[in-house]
Write a protein that holds these residues in place. Sequence first.
Motif, mmCIF file in Angstrom:
data_model
loop_
_atom_site.group_PDB
_atom_site.id
_atom_site.type_symbol
_atom_site.label_atom_id
_atom_site.label_comp_id
_atom_site.label_asym_id
_atom_site.label_seq_id
_atom_site.Cartn_x
_atom_site.Cartn_y
_atom_site.Cartn_z
ATOM 1 N N PHE A 112 100.154 -95.465 6.195
ATOM 2 C CA PHE A 112 100.972 -95.814 4.733
ATOM 3 C C PHE A 112 100.987 -94.609 3.851
ATOM 4 O O PHE A 112 101.958 -94.288 3.285
ATOM 5 C CB PHE A 112 100.352 -97.166 4.238
ATOM 6 N N GLN A 113 99.822 -93.850 3.656
ATOM 7 C CA GLN A 113 99.508 -93.004 2.670
ATOM 8 C C GLN A 113 100.494 -91.650 3.251
ATOM 9 O O GLN A 113 101.173 -91.151 2.430
ATOM 10 C CB GLN A 113 98.233 -92.443 2.677
ATOM 11 N N ALA A 114 100.408 -91.757 4.394
ATOM 12 C CA ALA A 114 101.380 -90.529 4.935
ATOM 13 C C ALA A 114 103.048 -90.815 4.829
ATOM 14 O O ALA A 114 103.514 -90.011 4.415
ATOM 15 C CB ALA A 114 101.148 -90.227 6.539
ATOM 16 N N MET A 115 103.156 -92.104 4.869
ATOM 17 C CA MET A 115 104.654 -92.506 4.766
ATOM 18 C C MET A 115 105.031 -92.115 3.166
ATOM 19 O O MET A 115 106.273 -91.722 2.871
ATOM 20 C CB MET A 115 104.742 -93.966 5.221
ATOM 21 N N ARG A 116 104.038 -92.541 2.497
ATOM 22 C CA ARG A 116 104.463 -92.553 1.025
ATOM 23 C C ARG A 116 104.452 -91.073 0.324
ATOM 24 O O ARG A 116 105.277 -90.804 -0.376
ATOM 25 C CB ARG A 116 103.457 -93.308 0.062
ATOM 26 N N THR A 117 103.606 -90.380 1.202
ATOM 27 C CA THR A 117 103.550 -88.894 0.686
ATOM 28 C C THR A 117 104.849 -88.209 1.246
ATOM 29 O O THR A 117 105.714 -87.474 0.309
ATOM 30 C CB THR A 117 102.488 -88.125 1.390
ATOM 31 N N GLU A 118 105.441 -88.736 2.170
ATOM 32 C CA GLU A 118 106.861 -88.052 2.441
ATOM 33 C C GLU A 118 107.715 -88.738 1.828
ATOM 34 O O GLU A 118 108.930 -87.870 1.573
ATOM 35 C CB GLU A 118 106.955 -88.618 4.061
ATOM 36 N N VAL A 119 107.982 -90.019 1.747
ATOM 37 C CA VAL A 119 109.102 -90.517 1.070
ATOM 38 C C VAL A 119 109.032 -89.884 -0.516
ATOM 39 O O VAL A 119 110.083 -89.621 -0.889
ATOM 40 C CB VAL A 119 108.780 -91.925 0.734
ATOM 41 N N LYS A 120 108.103 -89.589 -1.126
ATOM 42 C CA LYS A 120 107.786 -89.232 -2.535
ATOM 43 C C LYS A 120 107.759 -87.808 -2.761
ATOM 44 O O LYS A 120 107.760 -87.414 -3.698
ATOM 45 C CB LYS A 120 106.746 -90.124 -3.303
ATOM 46 N N GLU A 121 107.836 -87.191 -1.668
ATOM 47 C CA GLU A 121 107.401 -85.695 -1.631
ATOM 48 C C GLU A 121 106.366 -85.364 -2.395
ATOM 49 O O GLU A 121 106.683 -84.398 -3.303
ATOM 50 C CB GLU A 121 108.897 -84.908 -2.130
ATOM 51 N N GLU A 122 105.302 -86.072 -2.463
ATOM 52 C CA GLU A 122 104.381 -86.010 -3.321
ATOM 53 C C GLU A 122 103.473 -84.435 -3.580
ATOM 54 O O GLU A 122 103.420 -84.202 -4.497
ATOM 55 C CB GLU A 122 103.192 -86.886 -3.108
ATOM 56 N N LEU A 123 103.431 -84.083 -2.345
ATOM 57 C CA LEU A 123 102.750 -82.713 -2.343
ATOM 58 C C LEU A 123 103.847 -81.722 -3.019
ATOM 59 O O LEU A 123 103.360 -80.694 -3.603
ATOM 60 C CB LEU A 123 102.319 -82.082 -1.153
ATOM 61 N N HIS A 124 105.003 -81.600 -2.703
ATOM 62 C CA HIS A 124 106.025 -80.585 -3.037
ATOM 63 C C HIS A 124 106.277 -81.000 -4.666
ATOM 64 O O HIS A 124 106.059 -79.981 -5.303
ATOM 65 C CB HIS A 124 107.456 -80.775 -2.345
#
Length: 301
Positions: free
Chosen positions: A200-212
């Motif tokens: 779920f963390q991986a999905m959230r990171t991709e959806v929200k572009e968290e690292l970018h």
Amino acid sequence: MQMNYHNPVLLHESVDALSVKEDGVYVDVTFGGGGHSREILKRLGKTGRLFGFDQDPDAKENVFDDDRFVLIPENFRYISRFLRFHGVRKVDGVLADLGVSSHQFNEAERGFSTRFDGDLDMRMNQKSKISAKEIINNYSEEKLAEILFSYGELRNSRNIAKTIVEKRQEEKIDTSFQLRKVLQKNSPTAKEHKRIAQIFQAMRTEVKEELHVLKEFLQQLPNLLKEDGRLSVISYHSLEDRLVKRFFRTGLFNGEPEKDIFGNSEVPLEKIGKLIVPTPQEIKLNNRARSAKLRIATLKK
């Protein structure tokens, strides 16, 4: 009506780190329930100013009736642009709490939590095109595996991606519980909760572009902070903390900074103090604090 957000993590430590001046200009880029902002306002004088950023529409319910405060309903990756719109080019301090709030986890329809059955969404801004449902049902097996490995730090990412692709061919995966059921095949019972949380963390990171978003935000700070300005950043998982730590140390996310003929490197920020983590007492009162890490920096003189 104020929304139910989590108790601010490392509240006093993160605000103390800003060394708030009564007439200063500060930014809370993750306003949420307003906990950190409220503490900053307590320390500001009548001429001080505070700007909050939050693209979640629910955050508007928590805005203070205070002339010193302005909420900017945008993603903090645009911090410099929107501060300029308000006539601000330099600030005395910036605070970022990168965690997902209890409010977002507790709203089943947001799709953040593994505890509730809700639509696989995970978007902070409902105008965003990519949702978790889009990723799960339409990304290629290779792309899914890459996200799970990079953002969820899952060694068996290829097996998980293969399982998801096989199951979605039988039936579209629309909800949190549907995805959880699919994933149970790849999660030994003893590690099931942690493994699914990582996915779920991986999905959230991709959806929200968290690292970018985090990278874009950090790169703007050397030009945004005043000479003695402070930066206070709370992160919750290793990918975020690694980026923050590395940027504070080198001013880069990859490689090493170039050195001049004297062997000195041009690094814009310098860290202040050591890494700060919550006390056992705080973790006991607020379990979400257990993985929090606070790093503090200022402009290098």
